[in-house]
Write an enzyme that holds these catalytic residues in place. Sequence first.
Site, PDB file in Angstrom:
ATOM      1  N   LYS A  40       0.871  -1.108   0.077  1.00 38.21           N
ATOM      2  CA  LYS A  40      -0.043  -0.126  -0.002  1.00 38.21           C
ATOM      3  C   LYS A  40       0.849   1.156   0.019  1.00 38.21           C
ATOM      4  CE  LYS A  40      -1.877   1.688   4.206  1.00 38.21           C
ATOM      5  NZ  LYS A  40      -1.363   3.009   4.370  1.00 38.21           N
ATOM      6  N   ASN A  41       1.881   1.358   0.795  1.00 41.44           N
ATOM      7  CA  ASN A  41       2.649   2.605   0.952  1.00 41.44           C
ATOM      8  C   ASN A  41       3.655   2.806  -0.072  1.00 41.44           C
ATOM      9  OD1 ASN A  41       1.151   2.880   3.119  1.00 41.44           O
ATOM     10  ND2 ASN A  41       2.679   2.372   4.873  1.00 41.44           N
TER      11      ASN A  41
ATOM     12  N   ARG B 134      -4.107  10.193   3.339  1.00 36.02           N
ATOM     13  CA  ARG B 134      -3.046  11.172   3.557  1.00 36.02           C
ATOM     14  C   ARG B 134      -2.311  11.233   2.168  1.00 36.02           C
ATOM     15  NH1 ARG B 134      -1.887  13.023   7.830  1.00 36.02           N
ATOM     16  NH2 ARG B 134       0.287  13.610   7.379  1.00 36.02           N
TER      17      ARG B 134
ATOM     18  N   CYS C  83      -5.208   7.526   9.074  1.00 34.06           N
ATOM     19  CA  CYS C  83      -5.726   6.990  10.421  1.00 34.06           C
ATOM     20  C   CYS C  83      -5.291   8.012  11.561  1.00 34.06           C
ATOM     21  CB  CYS C  83      -4.515   5.870  10.925  1.00 34.06           C
ATOM     22  SG  CYS C  83      -4.994   4.326   9.935  1.00 34.06           S
TER      23      CYS C  83
ATOM     24  N   ASP D 175       4.061   0.207  12.443  1.00 39.15           N
ATOM     25  CA  ASP D 175       2.792  -0.327  12.098  1.00 39.15           C
ATOM     26  C   ASP D 175       2.665  -2.019  12.397  1.00 39.15           C
ATOM     27  OD1 ASP D 175       1.798   1.624   9.610  1.00 39.15           O
ATOM     28  OD2 ASP D 175       3.957   1.541   9.843  1.00 39.15           O
TER      29      ASP D 175
ATOM     30  N   VAL E 194       7.072   6.606  16.850  1.00 38.08           N
ATOM     31  CA  VAL E 194       6.774   7.636  15.997  1.00 38.08           C
ATOM     32  C   VAL E 194       5.561   8.162  15.942  1.00 38.08           C
ATOM     33  CG1 VAL E 194       6.463   6.864  13.463  1.00 38.08           C
ATOM     34  CG2 VAL E 194       7.964   5.546  14.661  1.00 38.08           C
TER      35      VAL E 194
HETATM   36  N1  EPU Z   1       5.899  14.247  11.016  1.00 38.68           N
HETATM   37  C1  EPU Z   1       5.703  15.577  11.173  1.00 38.68           C
HETATM   38  N2  EPU Z   1       5.416  16.631  10.339  1.00 38.68           N
HETATM   39  C2  EPU Z   1       5.382  16.205   8.977  1.00 38.68           C
HETATM   40  C3  EPU Z   1       5.643  14.801   8.543  1.00 38.68           C
HETATM   41  C4  EPU Z   1       5.651  14.042   9.691  1.00 38.68           C
HETATM   42  O1  EPU Z   1       5.700  15.979  12.484  1.00 38.68           O
HETATM   43  O2  EPU Z   1       5.348  16.987   8.123  1.00 38.68           O
HETATM   44  C5  EPU Z   1       5.778  13.384  12.281  1.00 38.68           C
HETATM   45  C6  EPU Z   1       4.661  12.492  12.113  1.00 38.68           C
HETATM   46  O3  EPU Z   1       3.494  13.199  12.824  1.00 38.68           O
HETATM   47  C7  EPU Z   1       4.976  11.333  12.827  1.00 38.68           C
HETATM   48  C8  EPU Z   1       6.368  11.198  12.109  1.00 38.68           C
HETATM   49  O4  EPU Z   1       6.890  12.553  11.825  1.00 38.68           O
HETATM   50  O5  EPU Z   1       5.300  11.388  14.188  1.00 38.68           O
HETATM   51  C9  EPU Z   1       6.615   9.989  11.136  1.00 38.68           C
HETATM   52  O6  EPU Z   1       5.549  10.524  10.084  1.00 38.68           O
HETATM   53  P1  EPU Z   1       5.949  10.166   8.549  1.00 38.68           P
HETATM   54  O7  EPU Z   1       6.081  11.112   7.679  1.00 38.68           O
HETATM   55  O8  EPU Z   1       7.248   9.151   8.492  1.00 38.68           O
HETATM   56  O9  EPU Z   1       4.621   9.077   8.302  1.00 38.68           O
HETATM   57  P2  EPU Z   1       3.725   9.081   7.074  1.00 38.68           P
HETATM   58  O10 EPU Z   1       4.485   9.244   5.696  1.00 38.68           O
HETATM   59  O11 EPU Z   1       2.725  10.177   7.564  1.00 38.68           O
HETATM   60  C10 EPU Z   1       3.876   6.509   6.400  1.00 38.68           C
HETATM   61  C11 EPU Z   1       3.012   5.317   6.407  1.00 38.68           C
HETATM   62  C12 EPU Z   1       2.172   4.901   7.523  1.00 38.68           C
HETATM   63  C13 EPU Z   1       3.753   4.729   8.530  1.00 38.68           C
HETATM   64  C14 EPU Z   1       4.668   5.649   8.598  1.00 38.68           C
HETATM   65  C15 EPU Z   1       5.686   5.473   9.185  1.00 38.68           C
HETATM   66  C16 EPU Z   1       1.867   5.866   4.234  1.00 38.68           C
HETATM   67  C17 EPU Z   1       0.622   6.549   3.611  1.00 38.68           C
HETATM   68  N3  EPU Z   1       1.982   5.951   5.522  1.00 38.68           N
HETATM   69  O12 EPU Z   1       3.167   7.433   7.148  1.00 38.68           O
HETATM   70  O13 EPU Z   1       1.504   3.944   7.483  1.00 38.68           O
HETATM   71  O14 EPU Z   1       3.371   4.192   9.961  1.00 38.68           O
HETATM   72  O15 EPU Z   1       5.085   6.074   7.352  1.00 38.68           O
HETATM   73  O16 EPU Z   1       6.595   4.177   8.674  1.00 38.68           O
HETATM   74  O17 EPU Z   1       2.980   5.448   3.774  1.00 38.68           O
HETATM   75  C18 EPU Z   1      -0.309   2.625   7.658  1.00 38.68           C
HETATM   76  O18 EPU Z   1       0.019   2.277   6.777  1.00 38.68           O
HETATM   77  O19 EPU Z   1      -1.245   2.290   8.483  1.00 38.68           O
HETATM   78  C19 EPU Z   1       0.433   3.906   8.164  1.00 38.68           C
HETATM   79  C20 EPU Z   1       0.077   4.545   9.337  1.00 38.68           C
END
Ligand code: EPU
Length: 456
Positions: free
Chosen positions: A40-41, A114, A138, A328, A350
């Site tokens: 998915k990601n 997202r 989520c 995750d 995280v």
């Molecule tokens: N963060 C910030 N500011 C930002 C971006 C992120 O403070 O502008 C913080 C977040 O709040 C969090 C941390 O940085 O505390 C990590 O966030 P990250 O940006 O790495 O996560 P994401 O890209 O929003 C993706 C996956 C998540 C997975 C995380 C970590 C997707 C669509 N989502 O999220 O997957 O947990 O990376 O590996 O790729 C899931 O699949 O259920 C899921 C939540």
Amino acid sequence: MNSLNLDSRRAAAKVGLESDVISIEGGRPLRGTIDVPGAKNLATKAMVAALLGRTPSVLRNVPAISDVRVVSELLRLHGVQITEGEKPGDLVLDPSNVERAHMADIDAHAGSSRIPILFCGPLLHRLGQAFIPDLGGCRIGDRPIDFHLAALRSFGAVVDKLPSGIRIEAPHGLHGANIELPYPSVGATEQVLLTSVLVDGQTELKNAAIEPEIMDLIAILQKMGAIITVEPNRVIFIEGVEELRGYSHTAIFDRNDAASWAAAALATKGDVYLRGARQPELMTFLNVFRKVGGAFDIDEDGIRFYHPGGALQPVTIETDVHPGFMTDWQQPLVVALTQALGTSVIHETVYENRFGFTDALNKMGADIVVHKEGLAGYPRRVARRAFEQAAVITGPTPLHGADIEVPDLRGGFSHLIAALTAEGTSTVSNVGIIARGYADFIGKLRQLGAAFTFVD
Ligand code: EPU
């Protein structure tokens, strides 16, 4: 009906689930073979990357999940033609006629995913402007987009916050930048990659995320003609090019899907072969699985995960960015830990709110105490972040059936595992949320011998 119920119903409808509620008769081990889908990601981001090409792209191994449907709908609104390819799971994405979409149509997708934030760079390159709806995904913490917006501004973009969503423009074009992320964010790293590949000049990204899905996205961009160098110590260097072409690519397997079904096999004392699971991307998970007392056999085509008998053992885990233990993975594994002999501790570093799902487990008989301020004094490896939490799980506690409501994607899968593990009947509502990220989970439950029915 609250907005979570509504999201869940929409997601359930998108993948054709009979109903949003299932009744599970627990206490049966899951046994059998299932296929691990494409990630998915990665798939959702690879679909956005297709916008950057001048010619059509072919993405294979696309999971049949509602997040993919949402991204498809948004791409179609922008003129991308999407058709199914030769085999199930193949998508052909033709971006020859990218056009502006109506704000109201885009806004109809507010709160559903997202991924829309990653449309910024590609739409700026193609149209000079982007409107991004309020994001969904989520509810596992604040999930701000400040790193994304700061990165876009350093390329020269101008961001306007609207009452609903954001508008972004590049009145003077986009240029290379030196960016250092405050934290190796997966999404912000992807934002920089998807934007920098076509800017004028070079970009250096420090403190980048290096998850396997990001490496797969870089492979896709390289196929399109991008020049990206991954250097040691989380540094990525991108040389902007003038034009990119379409790609042909098979999405990497979904390591979160694999870890989730592996955890389900362990908690239910089952034996599941995951065709398509690969060792290198699961190494950290495999170590923990084994320490807890699970067993696995690895071959060319996949990995067999099973409960070899005997007592499960407690563990201490700190979630982390790759190559650490993924956030995750903790939610599905917690159910098995309720059956381990002793006290396990999970430090969630995280996200600041990823233990909400444990309330339902406690209702089913588990003994899980969540420390909202974390456990500062506990010996640990990673640097402490301001908002981390810890869960202390004491086992073994038999689980009994209950009425539970899925709160988020991974927490929801954890609820499924708990219902499958528990003695008696559980009614699990909002299962549409699970359809956002787990391809054909209902078919797989059937294949593995679970006893359940849909409830009207
Ligand atoms: N963060 C910030 N500011 C930002 C971006 C992120 O403070 O502008 C913080 C977040 O709040 C969090 C941390 O940085 O505390 C990590 O966030 P990250 O940006 O790495 O996560 P994401 O890209 O929003 C993706 C996956 C998540 C997975 C995380 C970590 C997707 C669509 N989502 O999220 O997957 O947990 O990376 O590996 O790729 C899931 O699949 O259920 C899921 C939540």
